[in-house]
Design a protein around this motif. Structure first.
Motif, PDB file in Angstrom:
ATOM      1  N   TYR A 159       1.990 -14.971   7.885  1.00 56.32           N
ATOM      2  CA  TYR A 159       3.202 -15.216   8.666  1.00 56.32           C
ATOM      3  C   TYR A 159       2.859 -15.495  10.126  1.00 56.32           C
ATOM      4  O   TYR A 159       2.076 -14.758  10.749  1.00 56.32           O
ATOM      5  N   ASP A 160       3.461 -16.568  10.645  1.00 54.63           N
ATOM      6  CA  ASP A 160       3.371 -16.885  12.065  1.00 54.63           C
ATOM      7  C   ASP A 160       4.297 -15.924  12.811  1.00 54.63           C
ATOM      8  O   ASP A 160       5.498 -15.887  12.539  1.00 54.63           O
ATOM      9  N   ILE A 161       3.765 -15.143  13.739  1.00 58.85           N
ATOM     10  CA  ILE A 161       4.532 -14.100  14.417  1.00 58.85           C
ATOM     11  C   ILE A 161       5.710 -14.676  15.208  1.00 58.85           C
ATOM     12  O   ILE A 161       6.670 -13.960  15.507  1.00 58.85           O
ATOM     13  N   SER A 162       5.671 -15.969  15.502  1.00 60.63           N
ATOM     14  CA  SER A 162       6.757 -16.586  16.283  1.00 60.63           C
ATOM     15  C   SER A 162       7.899 -17.066  15.400  1.00 60.63           C
ATOM     16  O   SER A 162       8.866 -17.641  15.901  1.00 60.63           O
ATOM     17  N   GLU A 163       7.825 -16.836  14.068  1.00 55.14           N
ATOM     18  CA  GLU A 163       8.838 -17.346  13.143  1.00 55.14           C
ATOM     19  C   GLU A 163       9.524 -16.224  12.360  1.00 55.14           C
ATOM     20  O   GLU A 163       9.433 -16.173  11.131  1.00 55.14           O
ATOM     21  N   PRO A 164      10.216 -15.304  13.036  1.00 58.93           N
ATOM     22  CA  PRO A 164      10.895 -14.241  12.280  1.00 58.93           C
ATOM     23  C   PRO A 164      12.128 -14.724  11.533  1.00 58.93           C
ATOM     24  O   PRO A 164      12.488 -14.167  10.497  1.00 58.93           O
ATOM     25  N   GLY A 165      12.794 -15.765  12.066  1.00 62.23           N
ATOM     26  CA  GLY A 165      14.053 -16.187  11.472  1.00 62.23           C
ATOM     27  C   GLY A 165      15.185 -15.305  11.968  1.00 62.23           C
ATOM     28  O   GLY A 165      14.970 -14.284  12.630  1.00 62.23           O
ATOM     29  N   SER A 166      16.401 -15.679  11.657  1.00 68.58           N
ATOM     30  CA  SER A 166      17.570 -14.936  12.129  1.00 68.58           C
ATOM     31  C   SER A 166      18.533 -14.625  10.993  1.00 68.58           C
ATOM     32  O   SER A 166      19.717 -14.419  11.221  1.00 68.58           O
ATOM     33  N   ALA A 167      18.038 -14.623   9.765  1.00 70.24           N
ATOM     34  CA  ALA A 167      18.902 -14.412   8.604  1.00 70.24           C
ATOM     35  C   ALA A 167      19.373 -12.964   8.525  1.00 70.24           C
ATOM     36  O   ALA A 167      18.698 -12.042   8.980  1.00 70.24           O
ATOM     37  N   ARG A 168      20.530 -12.790   7.914  1.00 66.00           N
ATOM     38  CA  ARG A 168      21.061 -11.447   7.677  1.00 66.00           C
ATOM     39  C   ARG A 168      20.645 -10.898   6.319  1.00 66.00           C
ATOM     40  O   ARG A 168      20.839  -9.719   6.039  1.00 66.00           O
ATOM     41  N   ALA A 169      20.079 -11.751   5.486  1.00 68.87           N
ATOM     42  CA  ALA A 169      19.599 -11.326   4.172  1.00 68.87           C
ATOM     43  C   ALA A 169      18.314 -12.079   3.867  1.00 68.87           C
ATOM     44  O   ALA A 169      18.105 -13.200   4.333  1.00 68.87           O
ATOM     45  N   GLY A 170      17.433 -11.449   3.069  1.00 67.64           N
ATOM     46  CA  GLY A 170      16.151 -12.056   2.776  1.00 67.64           C
ATOM     47  C   GLY A 170      16.267 -13.405   2.107  1.00 67.64           C
ATOM     48  O   GLY A 170      15.461 -14.302   2.335  1.00 67.64           O
ATOM     49  N   GLU A 171      17.304 -13.583   1.266  1.00 69.18           N
ATOM     50  CA  GLU A 171      17.458 -14.845   0.539  1.00 69.18           C
ATOM     51  C   GLU A 171      17.748 -16.007   1.477  1.00 69.18           C
ATOM     52  O   GLU A 171      17.563 -17.163   1.111  1.00 69.18           O
ATOM     53  N   GLN A 206      17.120  -4.725   4.467  1.00 66.19           N
ATOM     54  CA  GLN A 206      16.885  -5.570   5.626  1.00 66.19           C
ATOM     55  C   GLN A 206      16.333  -6.925   5.177  1.00 66.19           C
ATOM     56  O   GLN A 206      15.777  -7.035   4.077  1.00 66.19           O
ATOM     57  N   PRO A 207      16.471  -7.975   6.001  1.00 69.58           N
ATOM     58  CA  PRO A 207      15.908  -9.282   5.630  1.00 69.58           C
ATOM     59  C   PRO A 207      14.380  -9.237   5.573  1.00 69.58           C
ATOM     60  O   PRO A 207      13.723  -8.965   6.584  1.00 69.58           O
ATOM     61  N   VAL A 208      13.819  -9.458   4.392  1.00 71.32           N
ATOM     62  CA  VAL A 208      12.376  -9.561   4.205  1.00 71.32           C
ATOM     63  C   VAL A 208      12.114 -10.774   3.328  1.00 71.32           C
ATOM     64  O   VAL A 208      12.973 -11.180   2.547  1.00 71.32           O
ATOM     65  N   PRO A 209      10.937 -11.398   3.427  1.00 75.01           N
ATOM     66  CA  PRO A 209      10.657 -12.599   2.636  1.00 75.01           C
ATOM     67  C   PRO A 209      10.803 -12.329   1.138  1.00 75.01           C
ATOM     68  O   PRO A 209      10.272 -11.336   0.635  1.00 75.01           O
ATOM     69  N   PRO A 210      11.508 -13.191   0.419  1.00 74.07           N
ATOM     70  CA  PRO A 210      11.706 -12.966  -1.021  1.00 74.07           C
ATOM     71  C   PRO A 210      10.407 -12.842  -1.808  1.00 74.07           C
ATOM     72  O   PRO A 210      10.318 -12.047  -2.746  1.00 74.07           O
ATOM     73  N   TYR A 244       9.660 -14.244   8.310  1.00 74.39           N
ATOM     74  CA  TYR A 244       9.369 -12.908   7.793  1.00 74.39           C
ATOM     75  C   TYR A 244      10.463 -11.885   8.048  1.00 74.39           C
ATOM     76  O   TYR A 244      10.373 -10.742   7.604  1.00 74.39           O
ATOM     77  N   GLY A 245      11.532 -12.264   8.741  1.00 75.21           N
ATOM     78  CA  GLY A 245      12.638 -11.337   8.939  1.00 75.21           C
ATOM     79  C   GLY A 245      12.222 -10.069   9.661  1.00 75.21           C
ATOM     80  O   GLY A 245      11.632 -10.125  10.743  1.00 75.21           O
ATOM     81  N   THR A 246      12.494  -8.917   9.052  1.00 74.24           N
ATOM     82  CA  THR A 246      12.171  -7.624   9.675  1.00 74.24           C
ATOM     83  C   THR A 246      10.844  -7.052   9.186  1.00 74.24           C
ATOM     84  O   THR A 246      10.514  -5.908   9.498  1.00 74.24           O
ATOM     85  N   LEU A 247      10.077  -7.822   8.415  1.00 73.88           N
ATOM     86  CA  LEU A 247       8.854  -7.282   7.827  1.00 73.88           C
ATOM     87  C   LEU A 247       7.880  -6.785   8.895  1.00 73.88           C
ATOM     88  O   LEU A 247       7.277  -5.713   8.737  1.00 73.88           O
ATOM     89  N   ALA A 248       7.711  -7.543   9.983  1.00 77.00           N
ATOM     90  CA  ALA A 248       6.768  -7.116  11.026  1.00 77.00           C
ATOM     91  C   ALA A 248       7.199  -5.799  11.654  1.00 77.00           C
ATOM     92  O   ALA A 248       6.380  -4.915  11.907  1.00 77.00           O
ATOM     93  N   ALA A 249       8.507  -5.656  11.911  1.00 77.32           N
ATOM     94  CA  ALA A 249       8.999  -4.414  12.495  1.00 77.32           C
ATOM     95  C   ALA A 249       8.812  -3.242  11.532  1.00 77.32           C
ATOM     96  O   ALA A 249       8.451  -2.134  11.945  1.00 77.32           O
ATOM     97  N   GLN A 250       9.046  -3.486  10.247  1.00 83.03           N
ATOM     98  CA  GLN A 250       8.898  -2.414   9.277  1.00 83.03           C
ATOM     99  C   GLN A 250       7.445  -1.969   9.139  1.00 83.03           C
ATOM    100  O   GLN A 250       7.164  -0.775   8.942  1.00 83.03           O
ATOM    101  N   LEU A 251       6.524  -2.916   9.248  1.00 88.85           N
ATOM    102  CA  LEU A 251       5.104  -2.583   9.138  1.00 88.85           C
ATOM    103  C   LEU A 251       4.525  -2.042  10.438  1.00 88.85           C
ATOM    104  O   LEU A 251       3.428  -1.485  10.435  1.00 88.85           O
ATOM    105  N   GLY A 252       5.247  -2.235  11.550  1.00 83.01           N
ATOM    106  CA  GLY A 252       4.727  -1.792  12.840  1.00 83.01           C
ATOM    107  C   GLY A 252       3.675  -2.727  13.396  1.00 83.01           C
ATOM    108  O   GLY A 252       2.699  -2.296  14.018  1.00 83.01           O
TER     109      GLY A 252
END
Length: 298
Positions: A104-116, A46-50, A123-131
């Motif tokens: 990470y600012d919670i309002s800035e997830p981004g919309s990338a399909r890959a972490g790069e 999943q997209p996560v910060p590099p 932060y991509g999907t990191l917040a969802a993965q951490l709960g």
């Protein structure tokens, strides 16, 4: 795992498959320690910060903070607590240099399909993965077995001494990571116009003591494993240059290179003309002992 009542707010990251051990638990008043570690495995597909991914792959000790900077009428106390808790963590990072801190600012997830493809700060999907729930939200993570364990989660206002105790416990965990105990950061890396080499890079000393940069190196990290060693491709600082606390300096491939402000670089390095670097590649700043002092994404 217990957590505390939240006072900030923010939209969660885009839906993603939850990683093993995503945090769940009772909500109580005031930041509270976990009663026992919760297993966590980052979903690298999943997209996560590099930079977070690289720290995870290197099995570093990790502290991550999610905060909000927007305005939400449903929270009459405002977002002052987000700023307070984030400020506490920023202050504490200097006391715990063997821990890697992420904000990470919670309002800035981004919309990338890959972490790069994520922009810096997304932060991509990191917040969802951490709960992640309401902000401010802080967690400490340590390597455990072939994955990680979430040692503590704090949600809402948490006093600085409580956060410091959690970081002390994290720093005491025995791990085989190679994180430097020097508190320096990479402020900028500029590439050459051709060959994907390094034109110059800028280092800042955030620690309380002077840092001698001679012997430091900037190395390319393995994109698959996040590993980096003194033998990895890169450049080496070849002259004495001391950074006082709070001071920054730029180092270039030749003395005539100019930094972002148009001023000549403060020192030089050896090598790095043709590294074939491309957007999304990771670089690590190694101290003279070969430990990772800072990382960045090209």
């Amino acid at each position: 795992m217990a957590s505390s009542a939240g006072c900030g707010g923010g939209e969660p990251a885009p839906p993603a498959p939850a990683a093993e051990g995503a945090v769940r638990g009772e909500t109580v008043l005031g930041g509270a320690e976990a009663t026992e570690p919760v297993p966590f495995r980052l979903n690298l597909e999943q997209p996560v910060p590099p930079d977070f991914r690289a720290a995870y792959q290197r099995r570093a000790r990790i502290a991550v903070t999610f905060y909000d900077t927007g305005q939400d009428p449903f929270y009459p106390q405002g977002l002052e607590v987000d700023g307070l808790v984030r400020g506490y963590m920023e202050q504490l990072r200097a006391e715990y240099p063997t821990i890697e801190f992420f904000f990470y600012d919670i309002s800035e997830p981004g919309s990338a399909r890959a972490g790069e493809d994520l922009e810096p700060g997304q932060y991509g999907t990191l917040a969802a993965q951490l709960g992640v729930g309401y902000t401010p939200w802080v967690a400490t993570l340590a390597p455990s077995g072939d994955a990680y364990a979430i040692l503590n989660v704090f949600q809402g206002y948490t006093p600085q001494p409580v956060l410091s105790q959690a970081l002390f416990e994290l720093s005491s965990v025995e791990v085989e990571d190679n994180t430097s105990d020097l508190d320096v950061t990479l402020e900028r890396v500029a590439l050459t116009r051709t060959g994907g080499g390094i034109e110059y890079f800028t280092v800042r000393n955030r620690g309380p003591d002077p840092v001698e940069l001679q012997g430091f190196s900037l190395r390319v990290m393995d994109p698959e494993t996040g590993e980096v060693t003194p033998e990895s491709p890169g450049v080496v600082v070849n002259q004495r240059l001391t950074l006082r606390p709070g001071e920054s300096a730029s180092l270039g491939r030749t003395p005539g290179v100019e930094d972002r402000s148009g001023a000549p670089v403060d020192g030089t390095f050896e090598g790095g003309r043709r590294l074939e670097l491309a957007p999304g590649d990771q670089l690590a700043l190694l101290d003279p002992g070969g430990a990772v002092a800072a990382t960045t994404t090209v």
